[in-house]
Scaffold this active site. Sequence first.
Site, PDB file in Angstrom:
ATOM      1  N   LYS A  46       0.821  -1.213   0.000  1.00  0.00           N
ATOM      2  CA  LYS A  46       0.000   0.000   0.000  1.00  0.00           C
ATOM      3  C   LYS A  46       0.861   1.271   0.000  1.00  0.00           C
ATOM      4  CE  LYS A  46      -4.043  -2.046   2.321  1.00  0.00           C
ATOM      5  NZ  LYS A  46      -4.967  -1.895   3.486  1.00  0.00           N
ATOM      6  N   TYR A  71     -12.593  -2.219  -3.774  1.00  0.00           N
ATOM      7  CA  TYR A  71     -13.050  -2.381  -2.382  1.00  0.00           C
ATOM      8  C   TYR A  71     -14.578  -2.370  -2.260  1.00  0.00           C
ATOM      9  CZ  TYR A  71      -8.550  -2.070   0.165  1.00  0.00           C
ATOM     10  OH  TYR A  71      -7.314  -2.314   0.724  1.00  0.00           O
ATOM     11  N   ASN A 103      -1.871   0.190   6.955  1.00  0.00           N
ATOM     12  CA  ASN A 103      -1.366  -1.100   7.452  1.00  0.00           C
ATOM     13  C   ASN A 103      -0.515  -1.847   6.419  1.00  0.00           C
ATOM     14  OD1 ASN A 103      -3.415  -1.908   5.774  1.00  0.00           O
ATOM     15  ND2 ASN A 103      -4.657  -2.853   7.364  1.00  0.00           N
ATOM     16  N   HIS A 131      -2.173  -5.363   1.510  1.00  0.00           N
ATOM     17  CA  HIS A 131      -3.468  -6.011   1.286  1.00  0.00           C
ATOM     18  C   HIS A 131      -3.204  -7.446   0.862  1.00  0.00           C
ATOM     19  CE1 HIS A 131      -7.445  -6.950  -0.357  1.00  0.00           C
ATOM     20  NE2 HIS A 131      -6.774  -7.551  -1.337  1.00  0.00           N
ATOM     21  N   GLU A 164      -9.549 -10.750  -7.685  1.00  0.00           N
ATOM     22  CA  GLU A 164      -8.604  -9.633  -7.507  1.00  0.00           C
ATOM     23  C   GLU A 164      -7.426  -9.715  -8.483  1.00  0.00           C
ATOM     24  OE1 GLU A 164      -9.614  -8.784  -2.788  1.00  0.00           O
ATOM     25  OE2 GLU A 164      -7.613  -9.497  -3.323  1.00  0.00           O
TER      26      GLU A 164
HETATM   27  P1  IDP Z   1      -7.894  -6.788   5.670  1.00  0.00           P
HETATM   28  O1  IDP Z   1      -7.096  -5.798   4.851  1.00  0.00           O
HETATM   29  O2  IDP Z   1      -7.107  -7.290   6.853  1.00  0.00           O
HETATM   30  O3  IDP Z   1      -8.481  -7.892   4.842  1.00  0.00           O
HETATM   31  P2  IDP Z   1     -10.571  -5.666   5.759  1.00  0.00           P
HETATM   32  O4  IDP Z   1     -11.521  -5.868   6.864  1.00  0.00           O
HETATM   33  O5  IDP Z   1     -10.823  -6.381   4.473  1.00  0.00           O
HETATM   34  O6  IDP Z   1      -9.101  -5.987   6.319  1.00  0.00           O
HETATM   35  O7  IDP Z   1     -10.514  -4.105   5.479  1.00  0.00           O
HETATM   36  C1  IDP Z   1      -9.887  -3.597   4.319  1.00  0.00           C
HETATM   37  C2  IDP Z   1      -9.017  -2.438   4.717  1.00  0.00           C
HETATM   38  O8  IDP Z   1      -9.851  -1.401   5.215  1.00  0.00           O
HETATM   39  C3  IDP Z   1      -8.032  -2.722   5.861  1.00  0.00           C
HETATM   40  O9  IDP Z   1      -6.816  -3.282   5.416  1.00  0.00           O
HETATM   41  C4  IDP Z   1      -7.833  -1.346   6.441  1.00  0.00           C
HETATM   42  O10 IDP Z   1      -6.870  -0.630   5.675  1.00  0.00           O
HETATM   43  C5  IDP Z   1      -9.179  -0.699   6.256  1.00  0.00           C
HETATM   44  N1  IDP Z   1      -9.981  -0.801   7.482  1.00  0.00           N
HETATM   45  C6  IDP Z   1     -10.561  -1.902   7.995  1.00  0.00           C
HETATM   46  N2  IDP Z   1     -11.235  -1.634   9.122  1.00  0.00           N
HETATM   47  C7  IDP Z   1     -11.070  -0.303   9.329  1.00  0.00           C
HETATM   48  C8  IDP Z   1     -11.517   0.590  10.359  1.00  0.00           C
HETATM   49  O11 IDP Z   1     -12.219   0.216  11.300  1.00  0.00           O
HETATM   50  N3  IDP Z   1     -11.133   1.898  10.214  1.00  0.00           N
HETATM   51  C9  IDP Z   1     -10.371   2.340   9.180  1.00  0.00           C
HETATM   52  N4  IDP Z   1      -9.926   1.532   8.211  1.00  0.00           N
HETATM   53  C10 IDP Z   1     -10.272   0.219   8.277  1.00  0.00           C
HETATM   54 MG    MG Z   2      -9.920  -7.827   3.347  1.00  0.00          MG
END
Ligand code: IDP
Ligand code: MG
Length: 138
Positions: free
Chosen positions: A14, A54, A117, A120, A131
């Site tokens: 990212k 997304y 974070n 992805h 994807e």
């Molecule tokens: P993942 O990336 O671990 O699969 P997902 O639940 O699919 O997590 O969420 C996609 C992305 O959305 C996450 O990687 C993160 O960057 C963002 N995200 C998820 N939950 C939150 C939140 O509560 N606040 C802000 N960003 C979030």
């Molecule tokens: Mg995810």
Amino acid sequence: MIMSNTEQTLSIIKPDAVERSLDNEIKEMFKNKGFLIVKEKKIQIEKSEAEKFYKVHETKPFYNDLCAYLSSGPIVVMILERENAVSGNRDLMGATNPNDAEEGTIRKKYGISIDKNSVHGSDSVENAKIEIDFFFKD
Ligand code: IDP
Ligand code: MG
């Protein structure tokens, strides 16, 4: 009998990690865990493309920020291949919130916050196919 389960998964480094020039270190972490980088490209996507990517999160309160963020700078998109690549990549990435991620994971090492974070990874074999097509069908 030896059972093999070679899979492919989609990984994205990212903007927060590319911006800090962490892409090579993160790629080394994949290779050290036995992943083959089958294809890769460094690109920047439009917000409208991030919204498509997304779409599963479109009802979430963070959807708009998430799409703005993914399109805010260069990303590295990769097809990773290995035995059990989908779950193996999720294990190596660590928990979505870097604060909850375990030692030795990419998000523990490099993640800044739940939104920044660093990586992805596809969450199922089915979504991995979708994807991979999204970024590499041409
Ligand atoms: P993942 O990336 O671990 O699969 P997902 O639940 O699919 O997590 O969420 C996609 C992305 O959305 C996450 O990687 C993160 O960057 C963002 N995200 C998820 N939950 C939150 C939140 O509560 N606040 C802000 N960003 C979030
Ligand atoms: Mg995810």
